[in-house]
Scaffold this active site. Structure first.
Site, PDB file in Angstrom:
ATOM      1  N   LYS A   1       0.846  -1.202   0.000  1.00  0.00           N
ATOM      2  CA  LYS A   1       0.000   0.000   0.000  1.00  0.00           C
ATOM      3  C   LYS A   1       0.879   1.250   0.000  1.00  0.00           C
ATOM      4  CE  LYS A   1      -1.971   2.574   3.164  1.00  0.00           C
ATOM      5  NZ  LYS A   1      -2.064   3.916   2.481  1.00  0.00           N
TER       6      LYS A   1
ATOM      7  N   GLY B   1       7.875   5.346   7.107  1.00  0.00           N
ATOM      8  CA  GLY B   1       7.057   6.532   7.359  1.00  0.00           C
ATOM      9  C   GLY B   1       7.382   7.148   8.708  1.00  0.00           C
ATOM     10  N   SER B   2       6.387   7.730   9.337  1.00  0.00           N
ATOM     11  CA  SER B   2       6.594   8.487  10.570  1.00  0.00           C
ATOM     12  C   SER B   2       6.622   7.566  11.786  1.00  0.00           C
ATOM     13  CB  SER B   2       5.461   9.506  10.746  1.00  0.00           C
ATOM     14  OG  SER B   2       4.243   8.833  11.063  1.00  0.00           O
TER      15      SER B   2
ATOM     16  N   GLU C   1       5.004   7.946  14.523  1.00  0.00           N
ATOM     17  CA  GLU C   1       3.648   7.797  15.052  1.00  0.00           C
ATOM     18  C   GLU C   1       2.906   6.669  14.338  1.00  0.00           C
ATOM     19  OE1 GLU C   1       5.494  11.407  16.084  1.00  0.00           O
ATOM     20  OE2 GLU C   1       5.026  10.712  14.043  1.00  0.00           O
TER      21      GLU C   1
ATOM     22  N   GLY D   1       4.373   4.316  12.596  1.00  0.00           N
ATOM     23  CA  GLY D   1       5.144   3.106  12.807  1.00  0.00           C
ATOM     24  C   GLY D   1       4.731   2.380  14.083  1.00  0.00           C
TER      25      GLY D   1
ATOM     26  N   GLU E   1      11.118   1.564   9.159  1.00  0.00           N
ATOM     27  CA  GLU E   1      12.086   2.583   8.762  1.00  0.00           C
ATOM     28  C   GLU E   1      11.404   3.931   8.941  1.00  0.00           C
ATOM     29  OE1 GLU E   1      13.901   4.190   4.646  1.00  0.00           O
ATOM     30  OE2 GLU E   1      14.117   2.023   4.926  1.00  0.00           O
TER      31      GLU E   1
ATOM     32  N   CYS F   1      13.977  11.092   5.288  1.00  0.00           N
ATOM     33  CA  CYS F   1      14.192  10.625   6.659  1.00  0.00           C
ATOM     34  C   CYS F   1      15.618  10.877   7.115  1.00  0.00           C
ATOM     35  CB  CYS F   1      13.832   9.155   6.773  1.00  0.00           C
ATOM     36  SG  CYS F   1      14.686   8.084   5.604  1.00  0.00           S
TER      37      CYS F   1
ATOM     38  N   GLU G   1      11.463  16.339  14.156  1.00  0.00           N
ATOM     39  CA  GLU G   1      11.642  16.254  12.710  1.00  0.00           C
ATOM     40  C   GLU G   1      10.705  17.249  12.016  1.00  0.00           C
ATOM     41  OE1 GLU G   1      12.210  12.687   9.514  1.00  0.00           O
ATOM     42  OE2 GLU G   1      10.455  12.549  10.809  1.00  0.00           O
TER      43      GLU G   1
END
Length: 521
Positions: A199, A252-253, A255, A257, A274, A308, A410
């Site tokens: 996705k 992704g982020s 949160e 993750g 990651e 990232c 970030e």
């Protein structure tokens, strides 16, 4: 007020996107944003509108995939995975190598599709397509080299270990580099013998679908890789909670993750995460300043800071601090910011409105907290008429203290904070004072100091006198809030397989005991 030129920009983007989708068989009028069992399919859920990063206005609308398509995608991947893993390892390698050559043949249109939807400069996207080709070439070579080992157990058994695929893997990729991360995760998963349901971010749905269509055309079994597009709360949750998924991989982020890891943990499914970073770029007073300043710019302003590993914290030894800040400010103002389709553009807009609002808000909050803007800080000057989208000028902030939010969190945008340090110990303390652990860099001409500092940086990747160099051959990942597990290299391949121990009794008569002591000693 909407001008004739802005209408032109809107129409140009809409028409070109429709033509690109038609090229890949995805229907430019009512886009079929999913790829399941060799077919492009429309979604079954609510409408999702995408905005053009350049203009900020609606670009296209598609439908959320929905849970029903997830069921179908997982079933197709499971069936095709049996076919794929049943091929010889050498044959899998040949097909993956053929896929790499198909990517080469379609590189220009893939790059254009990525640039248009993600808002990335076309030159960057061409480079990323080339990286995807490299990923398939590299892992094609690994297909028939995943050797097991024989264990000299102290019994009459032959004990050997082999690496077997998980089965069907669920992958979720981000909006900042959708095509790159699609290839980054697909190639090792396929080389290890898995099927995949992937996705992409709902904000960048199309390039991954286009890529998988090319992979199947080059010889991968139909249904081995399936793409489903939709919102995290609907399609994403249906994927991460599906009983047919044996491993989850997320980029992704932090949160998001955490939610992915929790969803996997409820079903005892392992994850690779990651996530984000707040990477420190350390410049000592003996560094080659031309190189360090150029590296600092590339580290943060490449991809408009939406990376990232962005070097968002520049730590500079006090003796050269003012000189570096002055030179950075001049250099940042000269970076060509403009339309992603223009060959000379080096920085485009941010990808979406939410990120634009976050970045601009964090700049304003930093200013209110006492940070000084030495370059940028707002919208860039000289944009074409109608380019009213998510542009932020390359921004350099000084007078930043470690406790400020802009120094700790970030940003994921083109914002560099520059802070001084006095000695090596203070540089390391500042660099490691973060909840992230993804990347970092050291600039010095002293080899001993370079290695000494690099060894003490708590980061998954460290560069010495460079920044942002990556290769599919080398492992990549972080720890703490930057996630766990590794992508790329042999480590990335091992993430997609499980060690299976096989015991073969070699004695003339087997010895079977009720406990764990079976076998002749």
């Amino acid at each position: 007020m909407t001008t004739s030129n802005s209408i032109s920009l809107d129409l140009q983007a809409q028409r070109r996107l429709a033509a690109l989708l038609e090229h890949f068989g995805l229907d430019g009028d009512t886009p079929r944003s999913n790829w399941i069992a060799g077919e492009s399919l429309g979604g079954e859920g609510e409408r999702i509108a995408l905005n053009d990063p350049v203009t900020g206005r609606e670009l296209i609308v598609y439908r959320d995939a929905g849970a029903g398509l997830i069921d179908r995608a997982v079933a197709c991947a499971a069936e095709a995975q049996l076919v794929w893993s049943g091929l010889t390892a050498s044959e899998r390698g040949r097909r993956m190598y053929a896929a790499a050559q198909t990517i080469v043949a379609q590189a220009d249109v893939l790059a254009e599709l990525e640039s248009l939807v993600a808002g990335k400069p076309i030159s960057d996207c061409r480079g990323e397509v080339a990286k995807v080709r490299e990923m398939f070439e590299y892992y094609a070579g690994w297909c028939d080299k995943q050797h097991g080992e024989v264990i000299p157990v102290p019994t009459s058994h032959l004990n050997f270990v082999r690496y077997v695929p998980f089965g069907v893997v669920g992958q979720i990729t981000p909006w900042n580099a959708p095509l790159f991360t699609c290839g980054w995760q697909l190639a090792p998963a396929l080389a290890a013998g898995n099927g995949v349901v992937l996705k992409p971010s709902e904000l960048t749905p199309f390039s991954s679908v286009a890529l998988v269509g090319l992979l199947e055309a080059s010889g991968l079994p139909r249904g081995l890789v399936n793409i489903v597009n939709g919102l995290g709360a609907t399609t994403g949750q249906a994927l991460t909670g599906h009983d047919g998924i044996s491993k989850l991989v997320f980029v992704g982020s932090p949160e998001s993750g955490r939610m992915i890891a929790e969803a996997g943990a409820r079903r005892l499914v392992p994850s690779v995460l990651e996530l984000g970073g707040k990477s420190a770029n350390i410049v000592f007073d003996d560094a080659r300043l031309d190189d360090a300043i150029g590296g600092a710019q590339a580290a943060i302003f490449g991809g408009a800071g939406q990376s990232c590993v962005a070097g968002s914290r520049l730590l500079v030894q006090r003796e050269i601090f003012d000189q570096v800040v002055e030179r950075l400010a001049r250099a940042a103002a000269l970076i060509p910011v403009g339309l992603p389709s223009e060959p000379g553009t080096r920085m485009g807009p941010l990808q979406n409105a939410r990120q634009f609002e976050r970045v601009t808000r964090m700049i304003e909050e930093a200013k209110a907290a006492g940070a000084r803007v030495v370059s940028g800080g707002g919208r860039p000057q000289g944009l074409p008429e109608g380019a009213d989208g998510y542009f932020v000028a390359p921004t350099v902030l000084a007078d930043v203290t470690p406790e400020m939010t802009i120094a700790r969190e970030e940003v994921f945008g083109p914002v560099l904070v520059v802070m001084p340090f006095d000695d090596e110990q203070e540089a390391l303390a500042l660099a490691n004072a973060t909840r992230f652990g993804l990347a970092g860099a050291v600039w010095t001409q002293d080899p001993a100091r370079a290695h000494r500092v690099a060894a003490q940086l708590r980061a998954g990747t460290v560069w010495i006198n460079g920044y942002k160099t990556i290769s599919v051959m080398s492992p990549f990942g972080g720890f703490r809030d930057s996630g766990y597990g590794r992508s790329s290299g042999l480590d990335g391949l091992r993430e997609y397989s499980v060690a299976q121990s096989v015991w073969v009794e070699t004695a003339a008569r087997s010895s079977v005991a009720m406990g764990y002591g079976s076998g002749l000693v």
